[in-house]
Design an enzyme around this catalytic site. Structure first.
Site, PDB file in Angstrom:
ATOM      1  N   ASP A  64       0.770  -1.241   0.199  1.00  0.00           N
ATOM      2  CA  ASP A  64       0.108  -0.107   0.081  1.00  0.00           C
ATOM      3  C   ASP A  64       0.819   1.357   0.133  1.00  0.00           C
ATOM      4  O   ASP A  64       0.301   2.413  -0.084  1.00  0.00           O
ATOM      5  CB  ASP A  64      -1.027   0.040   1.168  1.00  0.00           C
ATOM      6  N   ARG A  89       0.352  -1.529   7.450  1.00  0.00           N
ATOM      7  CA  ARG A  89       0.892  -0.337   6.962  1.00  0.00           C
ATOM      8  C   ARG A  89       1.751   0.515   7.738  1.00  0.00           C
ATOM      9  O   ARG A  89       2.448   1.242   7.393  1.00  0.00           O
ATOM     10  CB  ARG A  89      -0.366   0.533   6.753  1.00  0.00           C
ATOM     11  N   ARG A 137      -9.868   5.685  10.683  1.00  0.00           N
ATOM     12  CA  ARG A 137      -8.428   5.728  10.332  1.00  0.00           C
ATOM     13  C   ARG A 137      -7.554   6.636  11.374  1.00  0.00           C
ATOM     14  O   ARG A 137      -6.493   6.507  11.469  1.00  0.00           O
ATOM     15  CB  ARG A 137      -7.995   5.781   8.990  1.00  0.00           C
ATOM     16  N   HIS A 166     -11.748   6.745   4.457  1.00  0.00           N
ATOM     17  CA  HIS A 166     -10.895   8.133   4.629  1.00  0.00           C
ATOM     18  C   HIS A 166     -11.669   9.206   3.992  1.00  0.00           C
ATOM     19  O   HIS A 166     -12.232   8.901   3.007  1.00  0.00           O
ATOM     20  CB  HIS A 166      -9.436   7.926   3.765  1.00  0.00           C
ATOM     21  N   CYS A 260      -5.438   9.321  -3.847  1.00  0.00           N
ATOM     22  CA  CYS A 260      -4.561   8.373  -2.795  1.00  0.00           C
ATOM     23  C   CYS A 260      -3.287   8.017  -3.390  1.00  0.00           C
ATOM     24  O   CYS A 260      -2.332   7.887  -2.502  1.00  0.00           O
ATOM     25  CB  CYS A 260      -5.238   7.068  -2.685  1.00  0.00           C
TER      26      CYS A 260
HETATM   27  N1  ARG Z   1      -5.393  -0.385   0.841  1.00  0.00           N
HETATM   28  C1  ARG Z   1      -5.206   1.095   1.515  1.00  0.00           C
HETATM   29  C2  ARG Z   1      -5.691   1.277   2.977  1.00  0.00           C
HETATM   30  O1  ARG Z   1      -6.699   0.819   3.259  1.00  0.00           O
HETATM   31  C3  ARG Z   1      -5.921   2.287   0.705  1.00  0.00           C
HETATM   32  C4  ARG Z   1      -5.676   3.553   1.047  1.00  0.00           C
HETATM   33  C5  ARG Z   1      -6.298   4.736   0.142  1.00  0.00           C
HETATM   34  N2  ARG Z   1      -5.844   5.962   0.381  1.00  0.00           N
HETATM   35  C6  ARG Z   1      -6.537   6.996   0.519  1.00  0.00           C
HETATM   36  N3  ARG Z   1      -5.992   7.965   0.692  1.00  0.00           N
HETATM   37  N4  ARG Z   1      -7.834   7.097   0.716  1.00  0.00           N
HETATM   38  O2  ARG Z   1      -4.954   2.000   3.748  1.00  0.00           O
END
Ligand code: ARG
Length: 267
Positions: A64, A89, A137, A166, A260
């Site tokens: 990611d 992450r 998040r 997000h 993203c």
């Molecule tokens: N797979 C990543 C996650 O779940 C995707 C991140 C997408 N980023 C964003 N800025 N919306 O963290």
């Protein structure tokens, strides 16, 4: 001033774990398509729009990392580094940190405040006002911590629908007076907060949000967004913007889109 973007080639991009409702390990990424889509986006930024794209080295084991928008919130040469909610992450922060430090940015670790935040994913900058999303998040506390450190005020928005985990999946900054918003994910109070600050709030549909059409990047004259955003694209054209649609569906398998994949570096 030329827009400066930080990106990461999708060399190791894949769906290897599931940390949002879009990710399914059995819905495998097609690496060739992903690479072609990423390259098309990079080419729009650099060849068509003349933006400057900087690259961060892809890392095995960090699929990611390609979503550089989560690498920090950058304002005036200072960056608030992310503290990722999911362990999958967390290895990204030590990759982003030296990249910023070696390029003259001062880092403001929100780790010090012991609360989570995922860079521009949850903190979208509108005229230097960070609209900041929680709780999927980011912790609400992180908004205040980051805002204080950067010397700005944050407007915290509570999100209710985990498909839009997000804030940048549900909100587009269109220009100095307009944002586009999928208004069913923030609470009523949070939508009201946006309306109090932004003169013109364009309401986007659930279909727009589901197709990642709100996850877009703008420079005042041009907007780069998913090629599936036909209705919104027409609206942006009527507003006088030049629209640059581009295919991005391989990244949607991971819950990501145009924005993203791009972190704005504001010096
Ligand atoms: N797979 C990543 C996650 O779940 C995707 C991140 C997408 N980023 C964003 N800025 N919306 O963290």
């Amino acid at each position: 001033m030329t827009k400066q973007i930080l990106m990461c080639r999708p060399t190791y991009f894949d769906v290897k774990y599931e940390i949002n409702p879009w990710m399914h390990c059995d819905n495998r990424v097609e690496p060739k398509r992903a690479k072609a889509q990423w390259q098309a986006l990079y080419d729009i930024y650099t060849l068509k729009l003349g933006w400057q794209a900087h690259l961060i080295e892809p890392q095995p084991g960090l699929p990611d990392l390609v979503f550089t928008a989560n690498g920090g919130l950058v304002i005036g040469g200072q960056v608030a580094l992310p503290r990722f909610r999911h362990p999958e992450r967390q290895g990204e922060t030590p990759v982003f940190k030296p990249r910023f430090l070696n390029n003259g940015f001062k880092t403001l670790p929100i780790q010090a405040h012991d609360c989570e935040g995922e860079g521009e994913g949850d903190a979208v900058l509108w005229n230097d006002v960070p609209f900041a999303g929680y709780p999927w998040r980011s912790d609400r506390l992180s908004h205040q911590a980051v805002a204080r450190a950067l010397g700005v005020n944050a407007v915290s928005l509570q999100l209710t629908d985990d498909r839009f985990y997000h804030l940048d999946t549900a909100l587009t900054l269109v220009n100095r007076s307009t944002v586009a918003l999928y208004a069913s994910t923030p609470t009523r109070e949070s939508v009201d907060k946006v309306r109090r600050v932004v003169p013109n709030v364009v309401l986007a549909s659930e279909d727009d949000a589901l197709a990642y059409r709100l996850n877009a990047l703008i420079d005042g004259e041009h907007i780069v967004l998913s090629d599936r955003a036909t209705g919104l694209a027409d609206m942006y054209r009527r507003m006088g913007l030049q629209v640059w649609p581009t295919p991005i569906d391989e990244f949607q398998k991971s819950g990501g889109g145009v924005k993203c994949l791009s972190l704005e570096l504001r010096h």
